[in-house]
Write a protein that holds these residues in place. Structure first.
Motif, PDB file in Angstrom:
ATOM      1  N   LEU A 114      25.655 -11.567  14.879  1.00 17.61           N
ATOM      2  CA  LEU A 114      25.506 -10.400  13.652  1.00 17.61           C
ATOM      3  C   LEU A 114      25.395 -11.722  12.355  1.00 17.61           C
ATOM      4  O   LEU A 114      24.505 -11.421  11.655  1.00 17.61           O
ATOM      5  CB  LEU A 114      26.615  -9.622  13.558  1.00 17.61           C
ATOM      6  CG  LEU A 114      26.816  -8.468  14.606  1.00 17.61           C
ATOM      7  CD1 LEU A 114      27.985  -7.822  14.138  1.00 17.61           C
ATOM      8  CD2 LEU A 114      25.509  -7.706  14.584  1.00 17.61           C
ATOM      9  N   THR A 115      26.136 -12.602  12.393  1.00 17.66           N
ATOM     10  CA  THR A 115      25.946 -13.723  11.202  1.00 17.66           C
ATOM     11  C   THR A 115      24.477 -14.284  11.339  1.00 17.66           C
ATOM     12  O   THR A 115      24.059 -14.406  10.337  1.00 17.66           O
ATOM     13  CB  THR A 115      27.169 -14.730  11.561  1.00 17.66           C
ATOM     14  OG1 THR A 115      28.338 -14.004  11.727  1.00 17.66           O
ATOM     15  CG2 THR A 115      27.036 -15.827  10.602  1.00 17.66           C
ATOM     16  N   ARG A 116      24.111 -14.687  12.608  1.00 17.20           N
ATOM     17  CA  ARG A 116      22.861 -15.079  12.788  1.00 17.20           C
ATOM     18  C   ARG A 116      21.726 -14.246  12.264  1.00 17.20           C
ATOM     19  O   ARG A 116      20.851 -14.625  11.431  1.00 17.20           O
ATOM     20  CB  ARG A 116      22.565 -15.484  14.195  1.00 17.20           C
ATOM     21  CG  ARG A 116      21.090 -15.930  14.440  1.00 17.20           C
ATOM     22  CD  ARG A 116      20.840 -17.178  13.810  1.00 17.20           C
ATOM     23  NE  ARG A 116      19.777 -17.772  14.380  1.00 17.20           N
ATOM     24  CZ  ARG A 116      18.549 -17.233  13.727  1.00 17.20           C
ATOM     25  NH1 ARG A 116      18.398 -16.300  12.775  1.00 17.20           N
ATOM     26  NH2 ARG A 116      17.147 -17.756  14.510  1.00 17.20           N
ATOM     27  N   MET A 117      21.791 -13.020  12.608  1.00 13.19           N
ATOM     28  CA  MET A 117      20.977 -11.979  12.121  1.00 13.19           C
ATOM     29  C   MET A 117      20.707 -11.786  10.610  1.00 13.19           C
ATOM     30  O   MET A 117      19.950 -11.529  10.078  1.00 13.19           O
ATOM     31  CB  MET A 117      21.091 -10.689  12.922  1.00 13.19           C
ATOM     32  CG  MET A 117      20.853 -10.676  14.216  1.00 13.19           C
ATOM     33  SD  MET A 117      21.281  -9.257  15.270  1.00 13.19           S
ATOM     34  CE  MET A 117      19.921  -8.375  14.966  1.00 13.19           C
ATOM     35  N   GLU A 118      22.060 -11.951  10.082  1.00 12.96           N
ATOM     36  CA  GLU A 118      22.463 -11.780   8.337  1.00 12.96           C
ATOM     37  C   GLU A 118      21.583 -12.818   7.986  1.00 12.96           C
ATOM     38  O   GLU A 118      20.929 -12.582   6.907  1.00 12.96           O
ATOM     39  CB  GLU A 118      23.719 -11.549   8.206  1.00 12.96           C
ATOM     40  CG  GLU A 118      24.256 -10.406   8.511  1.00 12.96           C
ATOM     41  CD  GLU A 118      25.859 -10.425   8.276  1.00 12.96           C
ATOM     42  OE1 GLU A 118      26.439 -11.468   7.886  1.00 12.96           O
ATOM     43  OE2 GLU A 118      26.547  -9.463   8.376  1.00 12.96           O
ATOM     44  N   LEU A 119      21.685 -14.100   8.557  1.00 19.47           N
ATOM     45  CA  LEU A 119      20.866 -15.363   7.841  1.00 19.47           C
ATOM     46  C   LEU A 119      19.572 -14.806   8.102  1.00 19.47           C
ATOM     47  O   LEU A 119      18.938 -15.560   7.047  1.00 19.47           O
ATOM     48  CB  LEU A 119      21.366 -16.560   8.602  1.00 19.47           C
ATOM     49  CG  LEU A 119      22.929 -17.068   8.414  1.00 19.47           C
ATOM     50  CD1 LEU A 119      23.410 -18.132   9.312  1.00 19.47           C
ATOM     51  CD2 LEU A 119      23.083 -17.451   6.966  1.00 19.47           C
ATOM     52  N   GLU A 120      18.915 -14.506   9.010  1.00 18.88           N
ATOM     53  CA  GLU A 120      17.467 -14.217   9.145  1.00 18.88           C
ATOM     54  C   GLU A 120      17.000 -13.518   8.336  1.00 18.88           C
ATOM     55  O   GLU A 120      16.088 -13.494   7.628  1.00 18.88           O
ATOM     56  CB  GLU A 120      17.222 -13.715  10.694  1.00 18.88           C
ATOM     57  CG  GLU A 120      15.908 -13.670  10.819  1.00 18.88           C
ATOM     58  CD  GLU A 120      15.229 -14.844  11.314  1.00 18.88           C
ATOM     59  OE1 GLU A 120      13.985 -14.820  11.193  1.00 18.88           O
ATOM     60  OE2 GLU A 120      15.801 -15.958  11.654  1.00 18.88           O
ATOM     61  N   ASP A 121      17.889 -12.201   7.963  1.00 22.14           N
ATOM     62  CA  ASP A 121      17.429 -11.249   6.855  1.00 22.14           C
ATOM     63  C   ASP A 121      17.287 -11.979   5.463  1.00 22.14           C
ATOM     64  O   ASP A 121      16.454 -11.671   4.748  1.00 22.14           O
ATOM     65  CB  ASP A 121      18.374 -10.063   7.105  1.00 22.14           C
ATOM     66  CG  ASP A 121      18.376  -9.131   8.177  1.00 22.14           C
ATOM     67  OD1 ASP A 121      17.243  -9.304   8.855  1.00 22.14           O
ATOM     68  OD2 ASP A 121      19.114  -8.357   8.531  1.00 22.14           O
ATOM     69  N   LYS A 122      18.330 -12.686   5.208  1.00 23.00           N
ATOM     70  CA  LYS A 122      18.512 -13.405   3.961  1.00 23.00           C
ATOM     71  C   LYS A 122      17.194 -14.151   3.671  1.00 23.00           C
ATOM     72  O   LYS A 122      16.705 -14.528   2.589  1.00 23.00           O
ATOM     73  CB  LYS A 122      19.676 -14.090   3.659  1.00 23.00           C
ATOM     74  CG  LYS A 122      21.049 -13.076   3.490  1.00 23.00           C
ATOM     75  CD  LYS A 122      22.270 -14.056   3.341  1.00 23.00           C
ATOM     76  CE  LYS A 122      23.244 -13.153   3.194  1.00 23.00           C
ATOM     77  NZ  LYS A 122      24.814 -13.813   3.038  1.00 23.00           N
ATOM     78  N   THR A 123      16.894 -15.148   4.743  1.00 27.03           N
ATOM     79  CA  THR A 123      15.865 -16.086   4.585  1.00 27.03           C
ATOM     80  C   THR A 123      14.228 -15.338   4.546  1.00 27.03           C
ATOM     81  O   THR A 123      13.354 -15.673   3.922  1.00 27.03           O
ATOM     82  CB  THR A 123      15.478 -16.956   5.795  1.00 27.03           C
ATOM     83  OG1 THR A 123      15.528 -16.255   7.217  1.00 27.03           O
ATOM     84  CG2 THR A 123      16.716 -17.837   5.847  1.00 27.03           C
ATOM     85  N   LYS A 124      14.154 -13.941   5.045  1.00 28.67           N
ATOM     86  CA  LYS A 124      13.223 -13.169   4.857  1.00 28.67           C
ATOM     87  C   LYS A 124      13.008 -12.601   3.566  1.00 28.67           C
ATOM     88  O   LYS A 124      11.792 -12.273   2.919  1.00 28.67           O
ATOM     89  CB  LYS A 124      13.103 -11.988   5.779  1.00 28.67           C
ATOM     90  CG  LYS A 124      12.785 -12.464   7.240  1.00 28.67           C
ATOM     91  CD  LYS A 124      12.922 -11.227   8.234  1.00 28.67           C
ATOM     92  CE  LYS A 124      12.508 -11.624   9.714  1.00 28.67           C
ATOM     93  NZ  LYS A 124      12.531 -10.619  10.343  1.00 28.67           N
ATOM     94  N   THR A 125      14.087 -12.418   2.720  1.00 27.86           N
ATOM     95  CA  THR A 125      14.083 -11.908   1.410  1.00 27.86           C
ATOM     96  C   THR A 125      13.797 -12.936   0.218  1.00 27.86           C
ATOM     97  O   THR A 125      13.539 -12.546  -0.835  1.00 27.86           O
ATOM     98  CB  THR A 125      15.352 -11.078   1.117  1.00 27.86           C
ATOM     99  OG1 THR A 125      16.566 -11.919   1.195  1.00 27.86           O
ATOM    100  CG2 THR A 125      15.346  -9.851   2.030  1.00 27.86           C
ATOM    101  N   VAL A 126      13.995 -14.093   0.593  1.00 25.15           N
ATOM    102  CA  VAL A 126      13.734 -15.325  -0.349  1.00 25.15           C
ATOM    103  C   VAL A 126      12.513 -15.677  -0.539  1.00 25.15           C
ATOM    104  O   VAL A 126      11.481 -15.570   0.446  1.00 25.15           O
ATOM    105  CB  VAL A 126      14.683 -16.490   0.156  1.00 25.15           C
ATOM    106  CG1 VAL A 126      14.646 -17.615  -0.760  1.00 25.15           C
ATOM    107  CG2 VAL A 126      16.241 -16.060   0.171  1.00 25.15           C
TER     108      VAL A 126
END
Length: 97
Positions: free
Chosen positions: A85-97
């Motif tokens: 879940l932490t890894r998926m949250e990081l992936e989501d954050k990099t997509k929005t940046v």
């Protein structure tokens, strides 16, 4: 005991199972298919380094993975799920940046 959770939206669970069986063919393991995107493998009597090596290889192949260690399946699954879940949250954050 160790646990890996593999998540990928375009690689089928069957393919993920085949990959895990090939990687851990010499180990004692149990595989659970959670859904078409997610597969869990539990490994007994395995060194942490063997799991960490697989984590690195899966991440390089763009397959998200969570991992955990413990004495019971439930504990390893919870720890692996938290990492995923932490890894998926990081992936989501990099997509929005």
């Amino acid at each position: 005991m160790g646990c890996l959770i593999l998540y990928h939206t375009t690689i089928t669970s069957l393919t993920k199972c085949n990959i895990l069986q090939a990687v851990y063919s010499d180990e004692e393991f149990e595989i659970e298919i959670m859904d078409n995107n997610t597969v869990v493998i539990y490994l007994w009597n395995i060194k942490k380094a063997a799991i960490w090596q697989a984590v690195l290889l899966f991440e390089v192949a763009n397959i998200m993975v969570g991992y955990g260690f413990g004495d019971r399946k439930k504990d390893t699954m919870q720890k692996a799920n938290k990492v995923l879940l932490t890894r998926m949250e990081l992936e989501d954050k990099t997509k929005t940046v």
